[in-house]
Design a protein around this motif. Structure first.
Motif, PDB file in Angstrom:
ATOM      1  N   LYS A  59      36.260  85.411  -5.888  1.00  0.00           N
ATOM      2  CA  LYS A  59      34.937  85.647  -5.312  1.00  0.00           C
ATOM      3  C   LYS A  59      35.524  85.449  -3.794  1.00  0.00           C
ATOM      4  N   TYR A  60      36.287  84.296  -3.514  1.00  0.00           N
ATOM      5  CA  TYR A  60      36.702  84.235  -2.051  1.00  0.00           C
ATOM      6  C   TYR A  60      37.217  85.443  -1.433  1.00  0.00           C
ATOM      7  N   TYR A  61      38.012  86.067  -2.301  1.00  0.00           N
ATOM      8  CA  TYR A  61      38.689  87.285  -1.692  1.00  0.00           C
ATOM      9  C   TYR A  61      37.798  88.376  -1.497  1.00  0.00           C
ATOM     10  N   GLU A  62      36.964  88.363  -2.588  1.00  0.00           N
ATOM     11  CA  GLU A  62      36.109  89.503  -2.403  1.00  0.00           C
ATOM     12  C   GLU A  62      35.010  89.535  -1.206  1.00  0.00           C
ATOM     13  N   ASP A  63      34.714  88.322  -1.206  1.00  0.00           N
ATOM     14  CA  ASP A  63      33.691  88.003   0.124  1.00  0.00           C
ATOM     15  C   ASP A  63      34.585  88.248   1.340  1.00  0.00           C
ATOM     16  N   LYS A  64      35.681  88.087   1.589  1.00  0.00           N
ATOM     17  CA  LYS A  64      36.586  88.291   2.898  1.00  0.00           C
ATOM     18  C   LYS A  64      37.050  89.710   2.749  1.00  0.00           C
ATOM     19  N   LYS A  65      36.686  90.596   1.594  1.00  0.00           N
ATOM     20  CA  LYS A  65      37.101  91.886   1.630  1.00  0.00           C
ATOM     21  C   LYS A  65      38.344  92.116   1.514  1.00  0.00           C
ATOM     22  N   GLU A  66      39.028  91.244   0.920  1.00  0.00           N
ATOM     23  CA  GLU A  66      40.447  91.074   0.619  1.00  0.00           C
ATOM     24  C   GLU A  66      40.980  91.794  -0.721  1.00  0.00           C
ATOM     25  N   ASP A  67      41.861  92.807  -0.623  1.00  0.00           N
ATOM     26  CA  ASP A  67      42.226  93.554  -2.021  1.00  0.00           C
ATOM     27  C   ASP A  67      43.483  92.525  -2.796  1.00  0.00           C
ATOM     28  N   LYS A  68      42.950  91.619  -3.152  1.00  0.00           N
ATOM     29  CA  LYS A  68      43.955  90.610  -3.662  1.00  0.00           C
ATOM     30  C   LYS A  68      43.662  90.368  -5.347  1.00  0.00           C
TER      31      LYS A  68
END
Length: 127
Positions: A59-68
Motif C-alpha cells: 500500500k505504501y508503494y501504491e500510495d506513492k505511485k511507485e511501480d514496485k
C-alpha cells in the motif's frame, strides 16, 4: 609545525569518536533475524501480522505511485518489520534501507540508511 600536529590529533580523535558512535548506535538496536526462534515468537505475539505488514508495504508503494513489488523481510528491528530490497548476492549483506512497518501500530515509512547486516536466511520472508 606544532599547529599541524595538533590538527592531526584533532582529526584522528574525531575519526575515532565517529567510528565509536556508529558502532554504539548499531548495538542499541534490537535486531531479530528472520529464521530464528525469537523471530517466530515475536511474530506470534505482534499486533500486526506478517501478512498485514506485507500488505501495508504494498500500500505504501501504491500510495506513492511507485511501480514496485514487495521486498523481502530479513530482520525485525526495534519492533519494526524491515522490508529491504537492497541485498548484495556477492556479499551476503542486507542494507537496512526500505519500508519499515511498525509491528504495533502499522505505521509505514521509508527509512534511508547505509547500515548493513548479514542475514541468517539467504531469501528472507516474503509472500
Amino acid at each position: 609545525m606544532e599547529t599541524l600536529k595538533i590538527k592531526n590529533y584533532i582529526i584522528i580523535l574525531l575519526i575515532v569518536l565517529t567510528l565509536v558512535s556508529y558502532t554504539q548506535a548499531e548495538e542499541k538496536m534490537k535486531i531479530i533475524p528472520y529464521g530464528t526462534t525469537e523471530f517466530k515468537e515475536f511474530v506470534k505475539n505482534a499486533p500486526i501480522s506478517l501478512d498485514e505488514a506485507w500488505n501495508l508495504q504494498l500500500k505504501y508503494y501504491e500510495d506513492k505511485k511507485e511501480d514496485k513489488v514487495g521486498s523481502p523481510l530479513f530482520f525485525i528491528i526495534d519492533e519494526y518489520y524491515v522490508f529491504s530490497p537492497y541485498r548484495n548476492n556477492k556479499i551476503p549483506e542486507v542494507r537496512l534501507e526500505g519500508i519499515w512497518v511498525d509491528s504495533k501500530t502499522g505505521e509505514t515509512k521509508y527509512i534511508q540508511n547505509n547500515i548493513k547486516l548479514k542475514p541468517k536466511s539467504q531469501f528472507g520472508w516474503s509472500k
